[in-house]
Structures are given as C-alpha cells and as structure tokens.
Design a protein around this motif. Structure first.
Motif, short mmCIF file in Angstrom:
data_model
loop_
_atom_site.label_atom_id
_atom_site.label_comp_id
_atom_site.label_asym_id
_atom_site.label_seq_id
_atom_site.Cartn_x
_atom_site.Cartn_y
_atom_site.Cartn_z
N LEU A 171 36.48 -43.52 1.34
CA LEU A 171 35.55 -44.58 2.95
C LEU A 171 35.72 -46.31 2.81
O LEU A 171 36.47 -46.95 3.76
N ASN A 172 36.18 -46.99 1.54
CA ASN A 172 35.77 -48.13 1.91
C ASN A 172 37.12 -48.42 1.03
O ASN A 172 37.06 -49.85 1.42
N ALA A 173 38.37 -47.64 1.74
CA ALA A 173 39.60 -47.62 1.34
C ALA A 173 39.62 -48.39 3.62
O ALA A 173 40.56 -49.29 4.02
N ALA A 174 38.95 -48.14 4.09
CA ALA A 174 38.92 -48.20 5.66
C ALA A 174 38.83 -49.48 5.46
O ALA A 174 39.03 -50.24 6.54
N TYR A 175 37.71 -49.83 5.23
CA TYR A 175 37.36 -51.46 5.62
C TYR A 175 38.38 -52.35 4.51
O TYR A 175 38.32 -53.45 5.25
N ALA A 176 38.98 -52.21 3.87
CA ALA A 176 40.40 -52.91 3.00
C ALA A 176 41.67 -52.60 3.99
O ALA A 176 41.86 -53.70 4.38
N TYR A 177 41.29 -51.56 4.70
CA TYR A 177 42.52 -51.68 6.09
C TYR A 177 42.44 -52.59 6.60
O TYR A 177 43.16 -53.00 7.55
#
Length: 317
Positions: A126-132
């Motif tokens: 889920l937190n990868a969405a913020y990084a992307y």
C-alpha cells in the motif's frame, strides 16, 4: 400625574436603548479582540516554525477527492519522514473520518504492507502507491481496494507532530512502555509507566523492532492519538488553536482550508466530538502473511471482509 408617568416610561425606554447599544458595542469589541488575538497567535506560530531548522516540502499535489458536502469528511493522514528525498516514504497511513452533523471523529489505520492493486502499477504494498504517485495515487488505491472515498489529504512531517503535542499537552502523556525501546528511534525509552513529551512520544509510536512489528506500532499510534484528544480537552486549547495552525502551517502539506481545520480542531478540543473510535485495517483474521520475490513480506488481505468492516465502522451498516 399622567404626564409624569409618560415621561418616566420614556426615560426607562431611553435607558434600555442605551444599554442595548452598550452591549452591542462590547460584543463587537470582544469579537474584534478575539480576531486580533487569533491573527497574532497564527503569525506567532508561523514565525516560531520558520525559525526552526526544518523546512517542509510544500509542493502542490494534484488531488481529485470529492468536495465535501454537509455530511462526512474523510481526510487521508500521512506521516512523513522527509530527509531531502524527491519523494519521501510514508510509514503512517490513516484516514480521519469527521461527521459534520454529529461532530464525531473516527480514525482508521491502514497497514502499509497490505498487498494491494495500485492503479497503473500492478500489485504492490500500500505505501508503494505514495512513492509512485503521492497522495492522489494512494487515494485512488484505497478507493479501489476498500471503496472508501477521501476528500482531503494532510502530510504531516514528524517534527510537526512533536510541536503539536507540546502545545496541546505541555505536561505530556502517560504511557506504559512494554519494554526498552531504542532501535531506529534515536533515543532510548525505559520500560514502565512514564510521562512522555513530543519527541519521546514520537519515538514511542515509531518503534517497530519487536514481536508485534507494524501491528504494535499502529496500536501505539492509535493509543497516543486517543490520549492526546482526551488530555487536550480545554477552553485554553481553543485559544491555542490559531498558534497551533500557524506552527503546523510549516509542517503540514494539505489541501484543507484553514477554516475547516479550525472547525474540526475546535470540536475536538472542546469535547464536542466525543470519544475517538478507532479501527485497524486489515482486521484480525482477515489476512495472511505472504512473501513475494518483488515485494518481500506482505499482508494478503480478504478485501471483501475488510470493506464490510469499514462500512459497519463508519455508517453502522
């Protein structure tokens, strides 16, 4: 005699009119003083924050959340540990739910390692969405996986958390530290009941090097937020809100307007919002620990069960 009574009534009437004018003038004066004080406090808070060494990334993010109407407002709360990267990671993902009619506040914590569908990027944590793609892609990911609409976002640098705690609860918060905490938090917290202030509380909620890992961290986050709300209830803190907003202006990147922030904050510190209700997603029994080569350790979630849990938590259905 008749003339004398008539004159007496006229005098009383004139006196009442004068007192009405005096009361109105005093009321306007009080409003003016409160307004000036609020502006002064806001400016003072902004100056104090700008004198700190920290400078928050105030970049403008595209955010397509629906405009709120009279009803429920959902705010995506993100804890950021910015160290100069172009896109800092977020290890705290929450949604604050505020009902404008009942003034109730609810808090949902989303585990960052949930294995989700990220629009345009396949599967990932889920937190990868913020990084992307920043808060907007994270909003889209939460909406797609959990059917939750989000109106606003607020990215809070951890330094802002310290400042806010020390303003609202200057005497600190009592917590029961379950064991010595030191790894990864830049300090050492002893085991046992103790009073912690802003910096120490930040270390307490960020620690994750124990058997509960992220689950323990999320539990402590909800505990501390609930205690801050409970301890900060006072009329004095209503007077502090302009200064608090001024300070947080340098530590928070948000698309919420100041009046909305002030209204919600006032409801919280005057106890109008009632007790804070919390929920963690995924719920116990609705996920499995898995490992994937490209993502490492993840939480594989039963999304249908968690959608139903969210719906029941928010609207009671």
């Amino acid at each position: 005699m008749v003339q004398s009574l008539g004159e007496s009534k006229k005098k009383r009437k004139r006196v009442r009119v004068r007192w009405g004018r005096v009361f109105g003038a005093l009321l306007l004066l009080c409003i003016f003083i409160i307004g000036v004080y609020s502006v002064y406090q806001y400016i003072q808070g902004t100056v104090e924050a700008n004198n700190k060494s920290f400078k928050n990334d105030k970049g403008n993010y595209s955010f397509q959340g629906k405009n709120d109407e009279i009803g429920a407002v959902n705010v995506l709360l993100l804890g950021s540990d910015s160290r100069g990267e172009k896109q800092a990671r977020t290890d705290t993902i929450m949604v604050a739910h505020y009902d404008q009619r009942t003034h109730t506040v609810k808090l949902i914590s989303f585990m960052r390692d949930m294995y989700t569908s990220i629009p345009g990027h396949g599967k990932g944590k889920l937190n990868a969405a913020y990084a992307y793609g920043g808060p907007e892609l994270l909003r889209e990911t939460i909406t797609e996986n959990f059917n939750l609409d989000i109106n606003y976002y607020a990215i809070v640098d951890f330094k802002g958390f310290e400042e806010a705690v020390d303003i609202l609860v200057p005497d600190g918060i009592q917590v029961d530290v379950p064991h010595v905490m030191s790894s990864g938090i830049g300090m050492e917290l002893e085991k046992g009941k103790q009073i912690l202030h802003g910096k120490e509380l930040l270390g307490y909620v960020r620690f994750r090097q124990d058997r509960l890992s992220d689950f323990g961290r999320v539990q402590r986050q909800q505990e501390v937020v609930s205690k801050i709300m409970e301890e900060s209830i006072s009329i004095d803190n209503v007077a502090k809100l302009p200064k608090l907003l001024g300070i947080l202006n340098s530590y928070v990147n948000t698309n919420m307007d100041t009046s909305t922030l002030f209204t919600i904050g006032k409801d919280i510190v005057t106890k109008k919002s009632g007790d804070l209700e919390t929920l963690r997603i995924p719920e116990d029994g609705t996920f499995q620990n898995k490992r994937y080569e490209d993502n490492g350790e993840v939480l594989e979630v039963d999304f249908q069960q968690n959608k139903e849990a969210l719906k029941e938590f928010l609207v009671g259905e």
